[in-house]
Design a protein around this motif. Structure first.
Motif, short mmCIF file in Angstrom:
data_model
loop_
_atom_site.label_atom_id
_atom_site.label_comp_id
_atom_site.label_asym_id
_atom_site.label_seq_id
_atom_site.Cartn_x
_atom_site.Cartn_y
_atom_site.Cartn_z
N ALA A 169 0.84 -1.20 0.00
CA ALA A 169 0.00 0.00 0.00
C ALA A 169 0.88 1.25 0.00
O ALA A 169 0.62 2.21 -0.74
N HIS A 170 1.91 1.22 0.82
CA HIS A 170 2.78 2.38 0.90
C HIS A 170 3.56 2.59 -0.39
O HIS A 170 3.78 3.71 -0.82
N GLU A 171 3.95 1.48 -1.02
CA GLU A 171 4.68 1.57 -2.28
C GLU A 171 3.86 2.25 -3.38
O GLU A 171 4.41 2.97 -4.20
N ARG A 172 2.56 1.99 -3.37
CA ARG A 172 1.71 2.61 -4.39
C ARG A 172 1.67 4.12 -4.21
O ARG A 172 1.75 4.88 -5.17
N LEU A 173 1.52 4.54 -2.96
CA LEU A 173 1.50 5.98 -2.66
C LEU A 173 2.85 6.60 -3.02
O LEU A 173 2.91 7.65 -3.67
N HIS A 174 3.92 5.93 -2.64
CA HIS A 174 5.26 6.42 -2.92
C HIS A 174 5.51 6.50 -4.43
O HIS A 174 6.05 7.49 -4.93
N ALA A 175 5.06 5.47 -5.16
CA ALA A 175 5.27 5.44 -6.61
C ALA A 175 4.53 6.59 -7.29
O ALA A 175 5.02 7.19 -8.24
N PHE A 176 3.34 6.88 -6.78
CA PHE A 176 2.54 7.97 -7.34
C PHE A 176 3.26 9.31 -7.17
O PHE A 176 3.40 10.08 -8.13
N ILE A 177 3.75 9.57 -5.97
CA ILE A 177 4.47 10.83 -5.72
C ILE A 177 5.78 10.85 -6.52
O ILE A 177 6.15 11.89 -7.09
N GLN A 178 6.44 9.71 -6.58
CA GLN A 178 7.71 9.64 -7.33
C GLN A 178 7.51 10.02 -8.80
O GLN A 178 8.34 10.74 -9.37
N THR A 179 6.41 9.56 -9.39
CA THR A 179 6.12 9.89 -10.79
C THR A 179 5.93 11.40 -10.97
O THR A 179 6.46 11.99 -11.91
#
Lengths: 194, 194
Positions: B128-138
């Motif tokens: 779950a955290h990875e998805r949020l992180h990936a979104f911000i990273q993009t």
């Protein structure tokens, strides 16, 4: 087992004995959290791991929250001692960077920067955290007075920003990444251009 | 009690019923954590609060950690839906600021930004955290490509910095302070002068 965990108590004073039992309980709780997480942690588990009786443990701590609060308080106190030491020995112009880098490095090594967040917010935890926050706030305010840190945002808010941003060190993959995190965090503190 | 907590199950499908029981358990855990903190939370308390049997609860979740992981996953999924919505409707040049402000505002309102930190890090929480992180990273990488965000630090590290810095919103006293926090955090992302 008892003697291994709480050594030499026969030659210490009552106060030192109390401290040793307290520390054994706090250390046991810390190890249990590392092994199994915070949820479901019980006083019985802590007593067993510390090698003390359950009734004894309850003489020191009324509940599991207070054991965890003591753990966190120890942790912050230790952290603060190390940061104060760094601040004392740093060049004044580099003091804030040196302290923030030290904070981030400790957080990186321990992987527990956010430890306090999920503890039910008790007085002890709040007090320990306030001391750390006040220390950083003073450094930030000094730097703002020297013109190296922005003064358009209250120093207390900037200190809160620093402490949260730098807990990201726990998620960083290397010491180099921690160094970059400190530089990015410091860039946020710089006086706004114009 | 059972019908009040898990309503209309007679007219729903089996899947909807399963979902309702699951949600009731997760919601009960969330309320219990708000009342008493995370430590000492038990499956029996969750079952009682949700108005379901203990045996039923165990059919859905093997342990208390998995209830909390589900709670956190729901929380992040909801968060991510709102942020995606904000990103879609924002001016491209203002997208990163709009998303970070939204993230900070949600964290400020809920006072639970650090929720995940003390959960024993399970796969669900990490995902779950990875998805949020990936979104911000993009978003950060896009802004770096446009030259509005620094490119001397990997976008993944900058995303980690953002997410941690902005959890400070939970400690801010006002919406104005949250706005200042977002500006300070964005200042840390700006291309280094020179």
């Amino acid at each position: 087992m008892y003697h291994r965990r709480v050594p030499k108590l026969w030659e210490d004073t009552i106060e030192a004995h109390r401290r040793a039992v307290r520390d054994a309980a706090v250390e046991a709780a810390a190890r249990l959290v590392a092994d199994q997480g915070l949820a479901s942690l019980t006083m019985s588990q802590v007593a067993k791991r510390a090698g003390i009786g359950r009734a004894t443990l309850y003489k020191y701590f009324p509940d599991i929250e207070s054991v965890l609060a003591a753990w966190h308080e120890d942790h912050i106190a230790d952290h603060l001692r190390r940061l104060t030491d760094v601040a004392e020995h740093a060049d004044p112009a580099e003091r804030l960077r040196a302290v923030l880098l030290s904070f981030a490095s400790i957080t990186h090594q321990r992987h527990d920067g956010d430890l306090a967040a999920l503890l039910h917010r008790g007085e002890h935890v709040a007090r320990a955290h306030e001391r750390l926050h006040a220390f950083i706030q003073t450094l930030v305010a000094d730097a703002a007075a020297d013109g190296t840190v922005r003064d358009d945002v209250p120093a207390g808010e900037l200190a809160t920003y620093c402490l949260h941003a730098l807990t990201a060190a726990g998620a960083m993959a290397s010491a180099d990444a921690v160094g970059r995190l400190v530089e990015v965090t410091l860039a946020g503190l710089r006086p706004a251009p114009g």
